[in-house]
Design an enzyme around this catalytic site. Structure first.
Site, PDB file in Angstrom:
ATOM      1  N   HIS A 108     -43.928  48.648   4.450  1.00 10.08           N
ATOM      2  CA  HIS A 108     -44.519  47.663   5.424  1.00 10.08           C
ATOM      3  C   HIS A 108     -44.037  47.806   6.722  1.00 10.08           C
ATOM      4  CE1 HIS A 108     -44.531  45.446   1.419  1.00 10.08           C
ATOM      5  NE2 HIS A 108     -45.547  44.744   1.809  1.00 10.08           N
ATOM      6  N   ASP A 111     -40.063  46.341   6.678  1.00 12.25           N
ATOM      7  CA  ASP A 111     -39.375  47.137   6.036  1.00 12.25           C
ATOM      8  C   ASP A 111     -38.943  48.276   6.857  1.00 12.25           C
ATOM      9  OD1 ASP A 111     -40.671  45.906   3.984  1.00 12.25           O
ATOM     10  OD2 ASP A 111     -41.900  47.721   3.289  1.00 12.25           O
ATOM     11  N   GLU A 239     -55.222  44.683  -2.730  1.00  9.54           N
ATOM     12  CA  GLU A 239     -54.463  44.689  -3.826  1.00  9.54           C
ATOM     13  C   GLU A 239     -54.863  43.260  -4.286  1.00  9.54           C
ATOM     14  OE1 GLU A 239     -50.444  46.185  -3.397  1.00  9.54           O
ATOM     15  OE2 GLU A 239     -49.794  44.599  -4.698  1.00  9.54           O
ATOM     16  N   GLU A 275     -52.110  46.582  -9.412  1.00 11.75           N
ATOM     17  CA  GLU A 275     -50.894  46.389  -9.710  1.00 11.75           C
ATOM     18  C   GLU A 275     -50.792  45.768 -11.001  1.00 11.75           C
ATOM     19  OE1 GLU A 275     -47.894  45.127  -6.875  1.00 11.75           O
ATOM     20  OE2 GLU A 275     -46.947  44.244  -8.555  1.00 11.75           O
ATOM     21  N   HIS A 278     -49.756  42.308 -11.479  1.00 14.88           N
ATOM     22  CA  HIS A 278     -50.731  41.152 -10.980  1.00 14.88           C
ATOM     23  C   HIS A 278     -51.943  41.024 -11.986  1.00 14.88           C
ATOM     24  CE1 HIS A 278     -49.506  42.357  -6.396  1.00 14.88           C
ATOM     25  NE2 HIS A 278     -48.485  41.793  -7.163  1.00 14.88           N
ATOM     26  N   ASP A 303     -50.329  50.226  -8.097  1.00 17.33           N
ATOM     27  CA  ASP A 303     -48.843  49.897  -8.097  1.00 17.33           C
ATOM     28  C   ASP A 303     -48.398  49.824  -9.367  1.00 17.33           C
ATOM     29  OD1 ASP A 303     -48.769  49.858  -5.265  1.00 17.33           O
ATOM     30  OD2 ASP A 303     -48.270  47.762  -5.104  1.00 17.33           O
ATOM     31  N   ASP A 314     -44.182  37.201 -11.885  1.00 13.42           N
ATOM     32  CA  ASP A 314     -44.330  38.651 -11.151  1.00 13.42           C
ATOM     33  C   ASP A 314     -43.014  39.331 -11.105  1.00 13.42           C
ATOM     34  OD1 ASP A 314     -45.537  40.733 -10.062  1.00 13.42           O
ATOM     35  OD2 ASP A 314     -45.660  40.026  -8.035  1.00 13.42           O
ATOM     36  N   ASP A 316     -42.258  42.474 -11.683  1.00 15.63           N
ATOM     37  CA  ASP A 316     -41.989  43.886 -10.990  1.00 15.63           C
ATOM     38  C   ASP A 316     -40.821  44.899 -11.643  1.00 15.63           C
ATOM     39  OD1 ASP A 316     -43.795  43.211  -9.087  1.00 15.63           O
ATOM     40  OD2 ASP A 316     -42.427  42.825  -7.627  1.00 15.63           O
ATOM     41  N   ASP A 346     -44.150  49.925  -7.207  1.00 18.07           N
ATOM     42  CA  ASP A 346     -43.624  48.713  -6.820  1.00 18.07           C
ATOM     43  C   ASP A 346     -43.178  47.973  -7.935  1.00 18.07           C
ATOM     44  OD1 ASP A 346     -43.556  46.406  -5.197  1.00 18.07           O
ATOM     45  OD2 ASP A 346     -45.745  46.017  -5.102  1.00 18.07           O
TER      46      ASP A 346
HETATM   47  C1  XUL Z   1     -46.310  41.564  -3.858  1.00 21.13           C
HETATM   48  C2  XUL Z   1     -46.803  43.201  -3.782  1.00 21.13           C
HETATM   49  C3  XUL Z   1     -46.519  43.778  -2.301  1.00 21.13           C
HETATM   50  C4  XUL Z   1     -47.694  44.690  -2.033  1.00 21.13           C
HETATM   51  C5  XUL Z   1     -47.627  45.167  -0.601  1.00 21.13           C
HETATM   52  O1  XUL Z   1     -46.544  41.118  -5.085  1.00 21.13           O
HETATM   53  O2  XUL Z   1     -47.285  43.580  -4.549  1.00 21.13           O
HETATM   54  O3  XUL Z   1     -45.295  44.300  -2.374  1.00 21.13           O
HETATM   55  O4  XUL Z   1     -47.640  45.819  -2.797  1.00 21.13           O
HETATM   56  O5  XUL Z   1     -47.552  44.444   0.266  1.00 21.13           O
HETATM   57 CO    CO Z   2     -47.743  45.670  -5.011  1.00 18.59          CO
END
Ligand code: XUL
Ligand code: CO
Length: 446
Positions: A108, A111, A239, A275, A278, A303, A314, A316, A346
């Site tokens: 991003h 970042d 996404e 993702e 998600h 992702d 989430d 991750d 991610d």
């Molecule tokens: C948030 C997510 C983000 C996107 C990029 O849940 O997945 O990190 O991948 O903005």
């Molecule tokens: Co993501």
């Protein structure tokens, strides 16, 4: 990418390039399945998997959660000024990418560069860091999988960015998207991602949903037009995510986003970045959302992560479930690959994982899981009866009246006539267990 990139200082001392040692090795800092040059079908593992490391979780997130601050102390956070810290972080990132041996990364805008409320300062700082990233890409052969703008962290975006009820905020969000698109083009990124962080609502009482969605489409169209005007030839990606941080997010899941893109004429330029966590948040499996996107020709990138079966958050986590990776790679192989997309981790190490080597170990596990998923999926598709069984299940539509129906040539009267002539249909088992057993058989043996 032979020698790891070392900037002004080495951040992951004691760790060299991660070797492939095969499944018999117990060395945690080696690959057991990911052998970049190994051919699977007509492509190498590296070409199939197109792994990317993400900047935000790996180099910006020190492990904070809603109950406490970060637990990791990053040496790249030591320099005195934000710009010096950003440069140190970039050196650490490129050292990590090259030691791990991934070809791609994602970021991003904020970042990579410090954020600033002053637009000129924000733009100048990002340009400066992008220049440095370009030099490091050239020195290492690293490539950018995708860029994006963070339109959800700053308090100004609390009610959304492109869908904010205040036009001034929508315009301010455009500043970041414009700059992040320029950064992506400058760094040769193959994709540009929109994760709609706070594009949704906390309450319908104060929300005109249709109006916000129309603004969203206008914003994405303007971004598409600007991107194309500055020479971006890659895919724009949406996404999907159903909730968190908002109560409801407009890019709920694959089906919702496909419908939205088609409704607004954006499906030629936009695809989906799916993702895993998600998809599970939206009540689907990872494989389901991949399949829906792929069936529309809109699966652009992934992702890679996973949630926690015990809760709905989430989380991750790094991917480690082989059923998930086999399922994902079946979809990817059936559609002929992901290029120009890839598999972006991610994912974040747990708050309790505080050693520098944990970041390597986590990525190695994710890469091995997908490498194994790729091998098994390829074997299932090319050596096992899987595709034949699936095809046979629909054989009644391959010829005769079934084919005529599928081609739109039969009406209800024709169907009734056919039914009258054929009596009660014979029972046909779905044989789910046979498929599950086949998957396990190939997981163990392939
Ligand atoms: C948030 C997510 C983000 C996107 C990029 O849940 O997945 O990190 O991948 O903005
Ligand atoms: Co993501």
């Amino acid at each position: 990418m032979t020698t790891p990139f070392i900037g002004k200082q080495e951040y992951f001392g004691g760790i060299g390039s991660i070797p492939y040692e095969g499944p018999a090795s117990d060395n945690p800092l080696s690959f057991k399945y990911y052998d970049a040059k190994k051919k699977i079908g007509d492509k190498t593992m590296a070409e199939h998997l197109r792994f990317a490391v993400c900047y935000w979780h790996s180099f910006c997130n020190a492990g904070h959660d809603p109950f406490g601050p970060g637990t990791r102390r990053y040496p790249w956070d030591v320099p005195a000024t934000p710009m010096a810290r950003a440069e140190a972080r970039m050196d650490a990132a490129f050292e990590f990418f090259t030691k791990l041996g991934v070809p791609y990364y994602c970021f991003h805008d904020i970042d990579m560069a410090p954020d600033d409320d002053d637009i000129a300062t924000y733009e100048r700082q990002l340009k400066q860091l992008v220049g440095m990233a370009k030099e490091r890409q050239q020195a290492t052969g690293m490539k950018l999988l995708w860029g994006t703008a963070n339109l959800f962290a700053h308090p100004r975006y609390m009610n959304g960015a492109a869908t904010n009820p205040d036009f001034a905020v929508v315009a301010r969000a455009a500043v970041q998207v414009r700059a992040a698109l320029e950064a992506t083009v400058e760094l040769g990124g193959g994709n540009y991602v929109f994760w709609g962080g706070r594009e949704g609502y906390a309450s319908l009482h104060n929300t005109q949903m249709k109006r916000e969605l129309d603004h969203f489409a206008r914003f994405l169209t303007a971004a598409r037009d600007y991107g194309r005007s500055i020479g971006f030839k890659g895919n724009f990606l949406i996404e999907p995510k159903p909730m968190e941080p908002m109560n409801h997010q407009y890019d709920f899941d694959s089906s919702t986003v496909v419908g939205f893109l088609k409704q607004h004429g954006l499906d030629k330029d936009f695809k989906l970045n799916i993702e895993a966590n998600h998809a599970t948040l939206s009540g689907h499996t990872f494989e389901h959302d991949l399949q829906v996107a792929s069936d529309h020709g809109l699966l652009g990138s992934i992702d890679a992560n996973r949630g926690n079966a015990q809760n709905g958050w989430d989380t991750d986590q790094f991917p480690s479930d082989l059923y998930d990776t086999v399922g994902a790679m079946l979809v990817v192989l059936r559609q002929g690959g992901l290029e120009p997309g890839g598999l972006n981790f991610d994912a974040k190490v747990r708050r309790e994982s505080t050693d520098a080597e944990d970041l390597f170990i986590a990525h190695i596990g994710g890469m091995d899981s997908f490498a194994r998923g790729l091998e098994v999926a390829h074997a299932l598709l090319t050596q096992s009866p899987l595709e034949g069984w699936r095809k046979d299940r629909y054989a009644t539509f391959d010829s005769g009246e079934g084919l005529a129906f599928a081609q739109g040539k039969l009406g209800l009267d024709d169907l009734r006539t056919y039914a009258l002539g054929h009596g009660e249909p014979a029972q046909r088992s779905g044989k789910q267990e046979r498929y599950e057993n086949l998957l396990n058989q190939y997981l163990i043996r392939a």
